[in-house]
Design a protein around this motif. Structure first.
Motif, PDB file in Angstrom:
ATOM      1  N   ASP A 268       1.038  -2.068  12.740  1.00  0.00           N
ATOM      2  CA  ASP A 268       0.581  -1.929  11.360  1.00  0.00           C
ATOM      3  C   ASP A 268       1.715  -2.237  10.389  1.00  0.00           C
ATOM      4  O   ASP A 268       1.521  -2.895   9.370  1.00  0.00           O
ATOM      5  N   THR A 269       2.890  -1.701  10.711  1.00  0.00           N
ATOM      6  CA  THR A 269       4.065  -1.868   9.858  1.00  0.00           C
ATOM      7  C   THR A 269       5.314  -1.923  10.727  1.00  0.00           C
ATOM      8  O   THR A 269       5.307  -1.498  11.885  1.00  0.00           O
ATOM      9  N   VAL A 270       6.403  -2.442  10.129  1.00  0.00           N
ATOM     10  CA  VAL A 270       7.677  -2.559  10.839  1.00  0.00           C
ATOM     11  C   VAL A 270       8.785  -2.031   9.943  1.00  0.00           C
ATOM     12  O   VAL A 270       8.811  -2.294   8.733  1.00  0.00           O
TER      13      VAL A 270
ATOM     14  N   PRO B  21       3.668  -6.166   7.236  1.00  0.00           N
ATOM     15  CA  PRO B  21       4.447  -5.497   6.193  1.00  0.00           C
ATOM     16  C   PRO B  21       5.701  -4.843   6.781  1.00  0.00           C
ATOM     17  O   PRO B  21       5.624  -4.113   7.774  1.00  0.00           O
ATOM     18  N   THR B  22       6.843  -5.121   6.150  1.00  0.00           N
ATOM     19  CA  THR B  22       8.126  -4.790   6.762  1.00  0.00           C
ATOM     20  C   THR B  22       9.065  -4.121   5.764  1.00  0.00           C
ATOM     21  O   THR B  22       9.135  -4.512   4.604  1.00  0.00           O
ATOM     22  N   LEU B  23       9.795  -3.123   6.255  1.00  0.00           N
ATOM     23  CA  LEU B  23      10.831  -2.447   5.481  1.00  0.00           C
ATOM     24  C   LEU B  23      12.157  -2.690   6.182  1.00  0.00           C
ATOM     25  O   LEU B  23      12.268  -2.484   7.389  1.00  0.00           O
ATOM     26  N   ALA B  24      13.166  -3.119   5.436  1.00  0.00           N
ATOM     27  CA  ALA B  24      14.461  -3.452   6.027  1.00  0.00           C
ATOM     28  C   ALA B  24      15.447  -2.312   5.885  1.00  0.00           C
ATOM     29  O   ALA B  24      15.662  -1.796   4.778  1.00  0.00           O
ATOM     30  N   LEU B  25      16.031  -1.906   7.011  1.00  0.00           N
ATOM     31  CA  LEU B  25      17.241  -1.090   6.976  1.00  0.00           C
ATOM     32  C   LEU B  25      18.388  -2.086   6.868  1.00  0.00           C
ATOM     33  O   LEU B  25      18.887  -2.596   7.874  1.00  0.00           O
TER      34      LEU B  25
ATOM     35  N   LEU C 258      11.088   7.618   4.226  1.00  0.00           N
ATOM     36  CA  LEU C 258       9.664   7.935   4.398  1.00  0.00           C
ATOM     37  C   LEU C 258       8.868   7.609   3.137  1.00  0.00           C
ATOM     38  O   LEU C 258       7.738   7.111   3.214  1.00  0.00           O
ATOM     39  N   GLU C 259       9.447   7.877   1.973  1.00  0.00           N
ATOM     40  CA  GLU C 259       8.771   7.542   0.720  1.00  0.00           C
ATOM     41  C   GLU C 259       8.540   6.041   0.611  1.00  0.00           C
ATOM     42  O   GLU C 259       7.441   5.575   0.247  1.00  0.00           O
ATOM     43  N   GLN C 260       9.578   5.262   0.937  1.00  0.00           N
ATOM     44  CA  GLN C 260       9.440   3.810   0.879  1.00  0.00           C
ATOM     45  C   GLN C 260       8.430   3.307   1.905  1.00  0.00           C
ATOM     46  O   GLN C 260       7.652   2.389   1.640  1.00  0.00           O
ATOM     47  N   PHE C 261       8.439   3.935   3.074  1.00  0.00           N
ATOM     48  CA  PHE C 261       7.514   3.546   4.133  1.00  0.00           C
ATOM     49  C   PHE C 261       6.068   3.779   3.699  1.00  0.00           C
ATOM     50  O   PHE C 261       5.192   2.941   3.917  1.00  0.00           O
TER      51      PHE C 261
ATOM     52  N   ALA D 176       4.931   3.878   0.664  1.00  0.00           N
ATOM     53  CA  ALA D 176       4.605   2.881  -0.364  1.00  0.00           C
ATOM     54  C   ALA D 176       4.291   1.536   0.279  1.00  0.00           C
ATOM     55  O   ALA D 176       3.365   0.823  -0.148  1.00  0.00           O
ATOM     56  N   LEU D 177       5.036   1.184   1.310  1.00  0.00           N
ATOM     57  CA  LEU D 177       4.785  -0.058   2.046  1.00  0.00           C
ATOM     58  C   LEU D 177       3.376  -0.052   2.626  1.00  0.00           C
ATOM     59  O   LEU D 177       2.639  -1.044   2.514  1.00  0.00           O
ATOM     60  N   GLU D 178       2.988   1.055   3.223  1.00  0.00           N
ATOM     61  CA  GLU D 178       1.652   1.130   3.815  1.00  0.00           C
ATOM     62  C   GLU D 178       0.545   1.090   2.758  1.00  0.00           C
ATOM     63  O   GLU D 178      -0.500   0.472   2.976  1.00  0.00           O
TER      64      GLU D 178
END
Length: 414
Positions: A303-305, A322-326, A357-360, A362-364
């Protein structure tokens, strides 16, 4: 195509290939795919870190990059130090002899002009300098294709990287940030082009249908200890990264979300083991990916990365997930901006699990819109890579290039 009485073009590929880094190998795979599709008559071999792996996986002859087999082991005894020193001398002649056997040598992708991870000047920067200097002296064209670069503060490393770039016959970069960094280090980049990372040319796996209920999350981890300038606080950076990432994974599992841990290099395995041990949940599992294609399949099914390594991000973005970068370097931020997800970056040096977690979340919430954005950006990336391969055809096959206006002909840099 060459005629029966013409000698096939001899192409060498060079780099830390077959050494366990999936991103490096993915760049090689993309280049070989182009050569086999467009120029099957070319004779290709490699000078690389893992010749046995490259020969078996990609079916090309391969030679070990270093004469001294203990090159990547820390040398503490007199014998090992002497072996490394002798190896550096022997590699001058080995590299020159290998280069002379080719019409062109390609360094495919990879961050060969950067030091965003710990790097010693006498390691790969020295090897790259030998390659480019050998090419200039022998008349063999050396092409740095779609490479990454970043400003380097360590003077010996910066000097070797700068001269390697100057001596190369062709340069292109995977982002504008890389080209700007080389310009800042004194390289004339006026004729250098920017194209998407070569891995965007790999086949895209079929995307999964979004689940009616929240599905699994891929979390790409990394044996991260900071960059070349962070050696004094490397362990502190690593502990903070591991603790924050572990807390994030635990929070997902406690929320009932299946989590799939991904890596991008063999050295990341201890991080996976540490997270599995700390979280101890059947919802958290580890993928066993042997290639970028495997990673793309994993990310396409998610679903997300959330990922750290640069090519973990490339795989997820290319898969349209949909992706969030560290983010551990500016190249990650630049990639996310190129793909329209610059709002979803979090610093790997300062992982704050609550903020992450907040950013995650929002991504979802915005996943439907982000999937449309990624579809558009991936189509644009594919078109730009066609231009990169047109330029390579002009560089590798001058006879073919003469049939057009010569716009992308290989230029000799000063």
């Amino acid at each position: 195509m060459t005629s029966a009485d013409e000698t096939p073009v001899r192409v060498g590929v060079f780099g830390l290939l077959g050494s366990g880094n999936l991103g490096n190998d993915g760049s090689l795979e993309a280049l070989l795919g182009y050569l086999r599709a467009e120029h099957p008559e070319a004779v290709v071999d490699a000078l690389c870190g893992g010749p046995e792996v490259v020969a078996a996986r990609y079916r090309i002859p391969a030679t070990r990059l270093h004469w001294y087999r203990g090159e990547y082991r820390t040398a503490s005894r007199v014998g090992a130090i002497a072996g490394k020193g002798l190896g550096k001398l022997v590699d001058v002649f080995r590299t020159a002899a290998w280069v002379r056997r080719h019409d062109v040598v390609i360094v495919p992708g990879m961050g060969v002009l950067e030091a965003t991870l710990p790097l010693r000047p006498w390691g790969f920067p020295y090897s790259l300098f030998l390659l480019c200097a050998s090419g200039r002296l022998s008349g063999t064209r050396v092409a740095l294709v779609g490479v990454g670069a970043a400003a380097i503060t360590d003077r010996p490393t910066r000097t070797l990287v700068r001269w390697s770039a100057r001596l190369a016959a062709y340069r292109s970069y995977r982002d504008a940030l890389s080209r700007d960094a080389m310009r800042a280090m004194g390289v004339d980049t006026a004729g250098d082009e920017v194209h998407p990372d070569l891995a965007f040319a790999l086949p895209t796996p079929r995307a999964s249908e979004p689940a009616s209920s929240p599905g699994y999350v891929c979390v790409g981890v990394m044996d991260f200890h900071g960059g070349n300038d962070d050696r004094a606080r490397a362990e502190e950076i690593h502990r903070r990264y591991l603790d924050g990432t572990t807390r994030f994974v635990r929070a997902l599992a406690e929320d009932g979300r299946p989590v799939r841990l991904l890596t991008g290099d063999a050295c990341d395995a201890p991080v996976v083991a540490a997270i599995l041990d700390a979280v101890d949940s059947p919802l958290v599992t580890a993928a066993e990916a042997a290639s970028l294609a495997d990673l793309m399949k994993e990310t396409a099914a998610a679903d997300t990365v959330v990922a750290t390594r640069y090519h973990n991000l490339v795989c997820a973005l290319k898969a349209g997930t949909p992706t969030l970068a560290l983010s551990y370097a500016a190249k990650s931020d630049a990639l996310m901006a190129q793909m329209g997800l610059d709002a979803y970056c979090h610093p790997a040096r300062e992982v704050d699990a609550d903020r992450l977690l907040e950013q995650f979340r929002a991504l979802e919430r915005n996943s439907t819109e982000l999937r449309r954005t990624l579809t558009e950006r991936n189509l644009a990336a594919a078109r730009r890579l066609e231009h990169q391969f047109t330029a390579l055809t002009a560089a590798l096959f001058p006879a073919t290039a003469n049939t057009n206006d010569g716009t992308h002909a290989l230029r000799e840099t000063s």
